[in-house]
Write a protein that holds these residues in place. Structure first.
Motif, mmCIF file in Angstrom:
data_model
loop_
_atom_site.group_PDB
_atom_site.id
_atom_site.type_symbol
_atom_site.label_atom_id
_atom_site.label_comp_id
_atom_site.label_asym_id
_atom_site.label_seq_id
_atom_site.Cartn_x
_atom_site.Cartn_y
_atom_site.Cartn_z
ATOM 1 N N ARG A 79 -42.741 -205.251 31.841
ATOM 2 C CA ARG A 79 -41.378 -205.259 32.131
ATOM 3 C C ARG A 79 -41.698 -203.418 33.676
ATOM 4 N N THR A 80 -43.521 -202.910 33.806
ATOM 5 C CA THR A 80 -43.447 -201.923 34.517
ATOM 6 C C THR A 80 -42.858 -202.466 36.739
ATOM 7 N N LEU A 81 -42.664 -201.768 37.143
ATOM 8 C CA LEU A 81 -42.798 -202.068 38.544
ATOM 9 C C LEU A 81 -43.897 -201.478 39.587
ATOM 10 N N LEU A 82 -43.613 -202.874 40.178
ATOM 11 C CA LEU A 82 -44.853 -201.837 41.133
ATOM 12 C C LEU A 82 -44.704 -200.435 41.814
ATOM 13 N N VAL A 83 -43.643 -200.491 41.904
ATOM 14 C CA VAL A 83 -43.042 -199.167 42.623
ATOM 15 C C VAL A 83 -43.583 -198.196 41.718
ATOM 16 N N HIS A 84 -42.892 -197.803 40.288
ATOM 17 C CA HIS A 84 -42.949 -196.657 39.046
ATOM 18 C C HIS A 84 -45.208 -197.372 38.460
ATOM 19 N N PHE A 85 -45.756 -197.939 39.078
ATOM 20 C CA PHE A 85 -46.919 -198.074 39.005
ATOM 21 C C PHE A 85 -47.349 -197.156 39.908
ATOM 22 N N LEU A 86 -47.260 -196.819 40.975
ATOM 23 C CA LEU A 86 -47.916 -196.532 42.226
ATOM 24 C C LEU A 86 -47.494 -195.408 41.895
ATOM 25 N N ARG A 87 -45.903 -194.992 41.792
ATOM 26 C CA ARG A 87 -45.039 -193.042 41.649
ATOM 27 C C ARG A 87 -46.336 -192.505 40.407
ATOM 28 N N ASP A 88 -45.638 -193.258 39.021
ATOM 29 C CA ASP A 88 -46.091 -192.725 37.749
ATOM 30 C C ASP A 88 -47.904 -192.591 37.500
ATOM 31 N N GLU A 89 -48.254 -193.984 38.012
ATOM 32 C CA GLU A 89 -49.708 -193.811 37.326
ATOM 33 C C GLU A 89 -50.484 -193.995 37.966
ATOM 34 N N ALA A 90 -50.514 -194.349 40.071
ATOM 35 C CA ALA A 90 -50.562 -193.803 40.976
ATOM 36 C C ALA A 90 -50.571 -192.388 40.929
ATOM 37 N N GLY A 91 -50.068 -191.607 40.851
ATOM 38 C CA GLY A 91 -49.296 -190.245 41.518
ATOM 39 C C GLY A 91 -49.047 -190.528 42.736
ATOM 40 N N LEU A 92 -48.831 -191.981 43.721
ATOM 41 C CA LEU A 92 -48.737 -191.741 45.365
ATOM 42 C C LEU A 92 -46.667 -191.878 44.862
ATOM 43 N N THR A 93 -46.379 -190.202 45.327
ATOM 44 C CA THR A 93 -44.492 -190.400 45.691
ATOM 45 C C THR A 93 -44.305 -190.953 46.726
ATOM 46 N N GLY A 94 -45.180 -190.993 47.714
ATOM 47 C CA GLY A 94 -44.449 -191.365 48.917
ATOM 48 C C GLY A 94 -43.660 -192.343 49.402
ATOM 49 N N THR A 95 -43.770 -193.573 48.168
ATOM 50 C CA THR A 95 -43.050 -194.912 47.927
ATOM 51 C C THR A 95 -42.285 -194.208 47.042
ATOM 52 N N HIS A 96 -40.752 -194.349 48.422
ATOM 53 C CA HIS A 96 -39.299 -194.191 47.001
ATOM 54 C C HIS A 96 -38.747 -195.277 46.472
ATOM 55 N N VAL A 97 -37.896 -194.931 45.741
ATOM 56 C CA VAL A 97 -37.434 -196.309 44.885
ATOM 57 C C VAL A 97 -35.543 -195.718 45.586
ATOM 58 N N GLY A 98 -35.248 -196.647 46.248
ATOM 59 C CA GLY A 98 -33.577 -196.344 47.151
ATOM 60 C C GLY A 98 -32.788 -196.796 46.020
ATOM 61 N N CYS A 99 -32.546 -198.362 46.366
ATOM 62 C CA CYS A 99 -31.618 -198.886 46.107
ATOM 63 C C CYS A 99 -32.181 -199.369 44.949
ATOM 64 N N ASP A 100 -32.811 -199.282 44.506
ATOM 65 C CA ASP A 100 -33.520 -200.663 43.377
ATOM 66 C C ASP A 100 -32.950 -202.048 43.462
ATOM 67 N N THR A 101 -32.386 -202.432 44.199
ATOM 68 C CA THR A 101 -31.970 -203.630 44.083
ATOM 69 C C THR A 101 -32.492 -204.594 44.749
ATOM 70 N N SER A 102 -33.524 -203.597 45.844
ATOM 71 C CA SER A 102 -34.390 -205.043 46.796
ATOM 72 C C SER A 102 -33.300 -205.166 48.254
ATOM 73 N N GLN A 103 -32.844 -204.169 48.179
ATOM 74 C CA GLN A 103 -31.842 -204.811 49.408
ATOM 75 C C GLN A 103 -32.520 -203.265 51.419
ATOM 76 N N CYS A 104 -32.669 -202.035 50.606
ATOM 77 C CA CYS A 104 -32.992 -201.010 51.278
ATOM 78 C C CYS A 104 -33.901 -200.878 51.883
ATOM 79 N N GLY A 105 -35.506 -201.753 50.651
ATOM 80 C CA GLY A 105 -35.805 -201.347 51.922
ATOM 81 C C GLY A 105 -37.404 -200.274 51.876
ATOM 82 N N ALA A 106 -36.888 -198.979 51.389
ATOM 83 C CA ALA A 106 -37.125 -197.772 51.228
ATOM 84 C C ALA A 106 -38.703 -197.774 50.716
#
Lengths: 283, 164
Positions: free
Chosen positions: B19-46
């Motif tokens: 259930r790990t989302l790609l955004v969390h894989f990138l931020r928490d596993e790859a340590g790349l926090t440039g990818t932001h979690v905005g709305c978390d509902t596929s609306q905002c595109g951040a």
């Protein structure tokens, strides 16, 4: 947000999917593009124990144009429908509807089969596919079957797919030569889903309607064909009066839920009128 | 589950829950926090990243779905010099608070990779899936237009260098 835990399997054939679906049909979901299912799971409106990913099954992909029909694999993304030259040629309505789904990122992920099986009453593609008379190829434990899209949608989010069945392809008869077609949508400003979406095509011969189809999504509990208006139009001269009468017919044939003030019926009348008038002005 | 993907040219393998989302894989596993979690509902595109070259919202993709894929995040856009999109955003003030900027830049770079000479309408259509809460849309559009000019300028320079 996280979904509830689930186990994930990556299917490599339709046979895999059918077998795995039967192990625990009530708690298993097929994952295609995931742009309806994953948001629902994240909001925990849907809890699923097993996800079967169908993204790497070659037989579910690809668009093939033959003499009389277009065959679109169920796992074909919206962006492919927008760009594919054979879709533009044989079923331009499908490309036109796909182009206005969600946004660019959503169109890069969402699939035609996912849209149909999810059966959101406000999905765009069903209107285009109903208007084109698409036929669905379905595989299941009992073998393969075909179903006309007219009978596929039973209720919001419910289709005739039986447990263990999977949609494999969509067959679309080539649109009639000389047909003019349109998908006209009024999007909800926040969600982008259609409040109403009208898909229509017409073949005119000497200004008279030779054949036509109208299908509507977003405003009813399921997407629907406007059969009686279609019948009414055939043989008529395609004038403004005739268009207005057809639109009136569509609106009065339907009984919309929660429509005491007549807003939905009026929207239906206005959008069918605009869609047909636009067809009159084409070509 | 074991997931392997190439992120900005580096291959990374991690064992994650399905259930790990790609955004969390990138931020928490790859340590790349440039990818932001905005709305978390596929609306905002951040959270937009490039997945095998396509702009996608990484909050609505499972990490397991990206198994074997190539991912580019905002950290991977710059190559020796600023990417034309970064340069364009700099010159035309395409960011205010900066929260949506990673998504805006990757969406813009995707647009320019598929359509090197977009009209203003094309740019606005492409940015439909991006919400900027500073409402800085006008300067974002100008930034993308400038990025396109910079791309053309750099190509011309390259050609002239080769001839010279």
């Amino acid at each position: 947000m996280f979904t509830t835990p689930f186990d994930y399997r990556n299917a490599h054939s339709v046979q895999d999917v059918i077998e795995w679906l039967q192990e625990d049909p009530d708690n298993t979901k097929i994952l295609a593009g995931g742009h309806s299912l994953l948001p629902l799971m994240k909001l925990r409106l849907s809890t699923v124990s097993h996800l079967i990913d169908i993204g790497q099954i070659p037989e579910l992909q690809g668009i093939v144009l033959s003499d009389n029909e277009l065959r679109i694999g169920a796992f074909t993304r919206y962006v492919q429908l927008v760009r594919d030259p054979s879709v533009a040629l044989a079923a331009p309505l499908v490309a036109e509807a796909a182009r206005v789904i969600g946004d660019l990122q959503v169109r890069n992920r969402g699939t035609i089969g996912g849209s149909l099986c999810h059966a959101d009453p406000a999905a765009d593609l069903p209107a285009a596919l109903l208007a084109l008379g698409a036929e669905l190829e379905i595989a299941g434990p009992a073998g393969k079957r075909r179903e006309d899209i007219d009978s596929f949608f039973l209720a919001p989010f419910i289709t005739t797919l039986a447990p263990g069945e999977v949609l494999t392809a969509i067959r679309i008869p080539r649109i009639a030569q000389g047909a003019r077609s349109i998908y006209l949508k009024r999007p909800h400003l926040a969600s982008g889903y259609p409040i109403i979406g009208v898909a229509a095509w017409v073949v005119l011969r000497d200004a008279q309607v030779d054949s036509c189809r109208i299908a509507i999504t977003g405003i009813g509990s399921v997407p629907f064909r406007a059969f009686s208006a279609e019948q009414m139009l055939v043989g008529q001269t395609f004038t403004r009066d005739v268009i207005l009468r057809a639109a009136e017919q569509v609106a009065s044939d339907q009984s919309f839920d929660d429509d005491d003030d007549g807003y939905k019926a009026n929207l239906c009348r206005v959008y069918v009128t605009r869609a047909l008038a636009a067809l009159g002005n084409q070509g | 589950m074991s997931v392997t993907m190439t992120v900005n040219g580096t291959t990374i393998t991690r064992s994650v829950e399905p259930r790990t989302l790609l955004v969390h894989f990138l931020r928490d596993e790859a340590g790349l926090t440039g990818t932001h979690v905005g709305c978390d509902t596929s609306q905002c595109g951040a959270c937009t990243v490039l997945l095998n070259g396509d702009a996608v919202k990484s909050c609505t993709v499972l990490a397991v779905q990206a198994n074997g894929a190539e991912v580019v995040t905002i950290e991977g856009l710059e190559q020796e010099v600023l990417h034309p999109v970064q340069q364009g955003f700099w010159e035309k003030h395409g960011l205010q608070c900066g929260f949506c900027t990673p998504g805006a830049m990757l969406t813009a770079s995707y647009l320019l990779s598929t359509n090197p000479h977009p009209s203003e309408t094309d740019i606005r259509d492409a940015l439909d899936g991006l919400l900027c809460r500073c409402t800085g849309y006008e300067t974002i559009v100008r930034s993308v237009q400038r990025a396109q000019e910079i791309m053309d300028e750099r190509q011309t320079e390259e050609r002239e260098t080769k001839i010279g």
